[in-house]
Design an enzyme around this catalytic site. Structure first.
Site, PDB file in Angstrom:
ATOM      1  N   VAL A   1       0.710  -1.297  -0.097  1.00  0.00           N
ATOM      2  CA  VAL A   1      -0.061  -0.169  -0.208  1.00  0.00           C
ATOM      3  C   VAL A   1       0.612   1.270   0.611  1.00  0.00           C
ATOM      4  O   VAL A   1       0.738   2.066  -0.899  1.00  0.00           O
ATOM      5  CB  VAL A   1      -0.900   0.257   1.362  1.00  0.00           C
TER       6      VAL A   1
ATOM      7  N   ASP B   1      10.351   4.304   5.791  1.00  0.00           N
ATOM      8  CA  ASP B   1      10.215   2.280   6.718  1.00  0.00           C
ATOM      9  C   ASP B   1      11.242   1.924   7.092  1.00  0.00           C
ATOM     10  O   ASP B   1      12.654   2.868   7.153  1.00  0.00           O
ATOM     11  CB  ASP B   1      10.262   1.908   5.137  1.00  0.00           C
TER      12      ASP B   1
ATOM     13  N   LYS C   1      14.340  -2.823   2.132  1.00  0.00           N
ATOM     14  CA  LYS C   1      13.266  -1.533   1.348  1.00  0.00           C
ATOM     15  C   LYS C   1      13.785  -0.219   1.100  1.00  0.00           C
ATOM     16  O   LYS C   1      13.673   0.852  -0.333  1.00  0.00           O
ATOM     17  CB  LYS C   1      12.078  -1.629   2.220  1.00  0.00           C
TER      18      LYS C   1
ATOM     19  N   THR D   1      -5.303  -0.762   7.535  1.00  0.00           N
ATOM     20  CA  THR D   1      -7.078  -0.857   8.065  1.00  0.00           C
ATOM     21  C   THR D   1      -6.700  -1.420   9.262  1.00  0.00           C
ATOM     22  O   THR D   1      -5.940  -2.057  10.188  1.00  0.00           O
ATOM     23  CB  THR D   1      -7.293  -2.480   7.045  1.00  0.00           C
TER      24      THR D   1
ATOM     25  N   PHE E   1      -8.207   0.632  -1.051  1.00  0.00           N
ATOM     26  CA  PHE E   1      -9.157  -0.392  -1.683  1.00  0.00           C
ATOM     27  C   PHE E   1      -8.329  -1.020  -2.660  1.00  0.00           C
ATOM     28  O   PHE E   1      -9.159  -1.496  -3.472  1.00  0.00           O
ATOM     29  CB  PHE E   1     -10.402  -0.022  -1.800  1.00  0.00           C
TER      30      PHE E   1
ATOM     31  N   ASN F   1     -14.618  -5.567   2.635  1.00  0.00           N
ATOM     32  CA  ASN F   1     -13.653  -6.886   2.674  1.00  0.00           C
ATOM     33  C   ASN F   1     -14.755  -7.824   2.774  1.00  0.00           C
ATOM     34  O   ASN F   1     -15.126  -9.230   2.171  1.00  0.00           O
ATOM     35  CB  ASN F   1     -12.507  -6.977   2.958  1.00  0.00           C
TER      36      ASN F   1
ATOM     37  N   ALA G   1     -16.441 -19.636  -8.320  1.00  0.00           N
ATOM     38  CA  ALA G   1     -15.778 -20.312  -7.538  1.00  0.00           C
ATOM     39  C   ALA G   1     -14.069 -20.714  -7.960  1.00  0.00           C
ATOM     40  O   ALA G   1     -13.831 -20.715  -8.612  1.00  0.00           O
ATOM     41  CB  ALA G   1     -16.491 -20.811  -7.825  1.00  0.00           C
TER      42      ALA G   1
ATOM     43  N   CYS H   1      -5.941  -9.884   3.066  1.00  0.00           N
ATOM     44  CA  CYS H   1      -6.671  -8.890   4.023  1.00  0.00           C
ATOM     45  C   CYS H   1      -7.765  -9.730   4.355  1.00  0.00           C
ATOM     46  O   CYS H   1      -8.298  -9.803   5.180  1.00  0.00           O
ATOM     47  CB  CYS H   1      -6.845  -8.108   2.485  1.00  0.00           C
TER      48      CYS H   1
ATOM     49  N   ARG I   1       0.614 -14.140   0.931  1.00  0.00           N
ATOM     50  CA  ARG I   1      -0.066 -13.615   2.553  1.00  0.00           C
ATOM     51  C   ARG I   1      -0.662 -14.900   2.059  1.00  0.00           C
ATOM     52  O   ARG I   1      -1.324 -14.754   1.672  1.00  0.00           O
ATOM     53  CB  ARG I   1      -0.040 -12.860   3.438  1.00  0.00           C
TER      54      ARG I   1
HETATM   55  N1  LIG Z   1      -2.177  -5.089   0.500  1.00  0.00           N
HETATM   56  C1  LIG Z   1      -3.183  -4.497   0.127  1.00  0.00           C
HETATM   57  O1  LIG Z   1      -3.954  -5.554  -0.996  1.00  0.00           O
HETATM   58  C2  LIG Z   1      -4.002  -3.867   0.598  1.00  0.00           C
HETATM   59  C3  LIG Z   1      -5.384  -3.424   0.964  1.00  0.00           C
HETATM   60  C4  LIG Z   1      -6.056  -2.732   0.945  1.00  0.00           C
HETATM   61  C5  LIG Z   1      -5.892  -2.345   2.313  1.00  0.00           C
HETATM   62  N2  LIG Z   1      -4.430  -2.939   2.778  1.00  0.00           N
HETATM   63  C6  LIG Z   1      -4.423  -2.428   4.647  1.00  0.00           C
HETATM   64  O2  LIG Z   1      -2.878  -1.656   4.213  1.00  0.00           O
HETATM   65  C7  LIG Z   1      -1.746  -1.834   5.148  1.00  0.00           C
HETATM   66  C8  LIG Z   1      -0.365  -2.392   4.879  1.00  0.00           C
HETATM   67  O3  LIG Z   1      -1.022  -3.146   4.278  1.00  0.00           O
HETATM   68  P1  LIG Z   1       0.673  -4.223   3.357  1.00  0.00           P
HETATM   69  O4  LIG Z   1      -0.153  -4.945   2.036  1.00  0.00           O
HETATM   70  O5  LIG Z   1       1.116  -2.577   2.408  1.00  0.00           O
HETATM   71  O6  LIG Z   1       1.562  -4.199   4.451  1.00  0.00           O
HETATM   72  P2  LIG Z   1       3.290  -4.922   3.994  1.00  0.00           P
HETATM   73  O7  LIG Z   1       3.392  -5.654   5.306  1.00  0.00           O
HETATM   74  O8  LIG Z   1       3.504  -4.967   2.257  1.00  0.00           O
HETATM   75  O9  LIG Z   1       4.301  -3.368   4.565  1.00  0.00           O
HETATM   76  C9  LIG Z   1       3.814  -2.562   5.790  1.00  0.00           C
HETATM   77  C10 LIG Z   1       5.394  -2.078   5.933  1.00  0.00           C
HETATM   78  O10 LIG Z   1       5.299  -0.624   6.973  1.00  0.00           O
HETATM   79  C11 LIG Z   1       6.725  -0.663   7.719  1.00  0.00           C
HETATM   80  N3  LIG Z   1       6.377  -0.648   8.680  1.00  0.00           N
HETATM   81  C12 LIG Z   1       6.265  -1.536   9.811  1.00  0.00           C
HETATM   82  N4  LIG Z   1       5.838  -0.659  10.866  1.00  0.00           N
HETATM   83  C13 LIG Z   1       6.776   0.369  11.031  1.00  0.00           C
HETATM   84  C14 LIG Z   1       7.387   1.609  11.309  1.00  0.00           C
HETATM   85  N5  LIG Z   1       7.253   1.724  12.882  1.00  0.00           N
HETATM   86  N6  LIG Z   1       7.771   2.861  10.470  1.00  0.00           N
HETATM   87  C15 LIG Z   1       7.269   2.953   9.777  1.00  0.00           C
HETATM   88  N7  LIG Z   1       7.572   1.295   8.427  1.00  0.00           N
HETATM   89  C16 LIG Z   1       7.341   0.438   9.195  1.00  0.00           C
HETATM   90  C17 LIG Z   1       6.846  -2.667   7.019  1.00  0.00           C
HETATM   91  O11 LIG Z   1       8.665  -2.516   7.026  1.00  0.00           O
HETATM   92  C18 LIG Z   1       6.356  -3.160   5.927  1.00  0.00           C
HETATM   93  O12 LIG Z   1       7.399  -2.630   4.546  1.00  0.00           O
HETATM   94  C19 LIG Z   1      -3.116  -2.988   6.427  1.00  0.00           C
HETATM   95  O13 LIG Z   1      -3.354  -2.397   7.239  1.00  0.00           O
HETATM   96  C20 LIG Z   1      -3.877  -3.419   4.441  1.00  0.00           C
HETATM   97  O14 LIG Z   1      -4.599  -4.443   6.167  1.00  0.00           O
HETATM   98  C21 LIG Z   1      -3.782  -3.718   2.458  1.00  0.00           C
END
Ligand SMILES: NC(=O)c1ccc[n+]([C@@H]2O[C@H](COP(=O)([O-])OP(=O)(O)OC[C@H]3O[C@@H](n4cnc5c(N)ncnc54)[C@H](O)[C@@H]3O)[C@@H](O)[C@H]2O)c1
Length: 471
Positions: free
Chosen positions: A11, A30, A35, A123, A161, A235, A279, A287, A354
């Protein structure tokens, strides 16, 4: 505007690149130095089509840079996004440790120089907007206990989203933007930030063209709590739609119907819609499972049992076991057999593993004594790295995965698999059993190519029954 995005995962990296593409000056932060190192070299830290190209354009337009320390970027920013992970705990609750750390650090970095908006894009369970506010305040107090001036900030919830695999398209051309906030200043700043998206006046990148009829994107402004709830409800509903198709598939298979025909027949009803009615062997990804479990947990905290949501989780769990059942029906004994998996990622066009059904299927097969070969166009490196315990034989392509296998399971519907030469594939196998876990192939064509084909919810036509071609 000056923007900081905290978290550069699926995201955060996309959000940062899109906002800079739209003209904002963005810093992505990050805590994972690898990264940030990759991003500085112009490489995407995750596989997402178009992201590397967009990062280049982002640098040329608003400007984008990357840091492991949020202090400087937060001080310089008008808007700070939190996009850190909120993975599930064994209880089904969301793990808010990353969010808490990020919010406290934002507080510690803030000064009284300007009004800032802290936007939660992760989220998070309903009520977390208030938690972010509290944590930012605690961060301010902890960093400067003697500070008596005013640190002005607002908190907003701006759920995401996007779909992995089409994240850039979804971020530049969203169906809607949801912003939950409790004060007018915060809302006004976010309206300004998102104006280019709302008005759709920006030049679209060549690799992510604007949908032909899109002229504006609606913004839905709500309270913090409603915005958080919108994300969970969306979701939960999508997971439910797929679960519903899977339940219908299982009935179809028993009564002699084809679920793909049935879902097409119901999907054309405008009240139902055709999307998310495929299906298969169940949904996965970071998520749906996490968010539905978290909502069940929240309901429980209020003394409610979320019956439909619990059923939706149970249906999905059961659906994944269907692959093993089908293999047992075809091969009887799995011990010593070789099963080839086509696809490991939880869905096409991502390297995200995941909660991927492939992992559970592979684990079960190995546990039952089978040898498992696998091919995925993108996710094999991630699988090797994240699941070294999984004794898979990784193959260079689909044909080599099928070599001398006793059965082939289509796990992820990568578009390239639809073009495979099925006759070739079947010819390489010991035993041409094909379990099409995503109903990607045409059953009759697969049978003509020599496969003993079984899909999900597609009963074998009765002997002598003629079938009309559907279009
Ligand atoms: N992946 C999706 O398709 C998607 C879609 C909608 C919403 N979300 C929501 O968005 C959020 C992020 O999801 P994601 O898939 O991008 O997660 P991710 O695990 O790919 O990325 C999270 C990042 O945050 C970094 N991080 C953690 N703690 C930190 C801090 N204190 N300071 C700086 N960086 C930090 C991690 O190193 C990691 O790179 C989640 O809550 C998820 O539910 C994800």
């Amino acid at each position: 505007m000056r923007v900081t995005v905290i978290g550069t995962g699926y995201v955060g990296a996309v959000t940062g690149a899109c906002l800079a593409y739209l003209g904002h000056r963005v810093t992505c932060v990050d805590t994972d130095p690898s990264k940030i190192e990759k991003l500085r070299l112009g490489q995407a830290p995750i596989y997402e089509p178009g992201l590397e190209e967009l990062l280049v354009l982002a640098g040329e337009r608003g400007g984008i840079d990357f840091d492991t320390d949020l202090t400087g970027p937060v001080r310089a920013s008008d808007v700070i996004f939190i996009a850190v992970g909120t993975p599930p705990l064994p209880s089904g609750e969301s793990n808010l440790a990353y969010l808490e750390a990020a919010a406290r650090s934002i507080g510690a970095a803030m000064d009284g120089a300007r009004f800032r908006v802290v936007v939660n894009k992760s989220t998070v369970p309903v009520g977390s907007g208030n938690l972010v506010d509290t944590l930012v305040r605690e961060g301010i107090k902890e960093a400067r206990p003697d500070f008596s001036g005013e640190v002005r900030f607002g908190v907003a919830s701006n759920p995401e989203f996007l779909r992995e695999g089409s994240a850039i398209h979804d971020s530049l051309y969203p169906d809607r933007i949801v912003v939950g906030a409790e004060d007018a200043t915060t809302l006004a700043i976010l309206r300004d930030l998102y104006r280019p998206l709302m008005e759709q006046k920006f030049t679209d990148p060549s690799f992510a063209p604007r949908p032909v009829k899109l002229t504006a994107v609606p913004i839905v402004t709500t309270t913090l709590t409603s915005a958080e709830m919108i994300k969970y409800s969306a979701n939960a509903f999508l997971a439910l739609k797929i679960g519903f198709s899977n339940e219908m598939a299982n009935i179809c298979e028993r009564i002699g119907a084809d679920v793909t025909e049935v879902m097409r027949g119901i999907g054309l009803d405008a009240r139902i819609g055709t999307a998310f009615l495929n299906a298969g062997i169940g949904w996965g990804g970071s998520c749906f499972g996490k968010d539905v479990s978290s909502l069940v947990h929240t309901a429980g905290e209020y003394g409610l049992q979320a019956h439909i949501l619990q059923a939706s989780l149970a249906v999905n769990r059961a659906q994944r076991a269907i692959v093993i059942q089908k293999l047992q029906e075809k091969l009887y004994i799995l011990k010593g057999r070789t099963v080839a998996l086509l696809g490991l990622a939880f869905k096409p066009n991502t390297d995200d593993l995941r909660d991927a059904p492939s992992l559970q299927i592979a684990e079960k097969l190995i546990q039952m004594g089978a040898r498992v070969r696998a091919y995925d166009p993108i996710a094999m490196d991630a699988c090797r790295e994240q699941h070294p315990e999984l004794r898979l034989v990784y193959c260079n392509d689909a044909l080599s995965a099928a070599e001398r296998a006793d059965a082939l399971v289509l796990v992820t519907e990568w578009p390239e698999f639809a073009d495979l030469n099925l006759r070739d594939l079947a010819g390489r196998m010991n035993n041409p059993v094909l379990v099409d876990g995503r109903n990607l192939f045409h059953p009759e064509r697969a049978r003509e190519a020599g496969f003993d084909y079984t899909g999900i919810g597609r009963a074998l036509p009765r002997a002598g029954a003629s079938r009309l071609a559907t279009s």
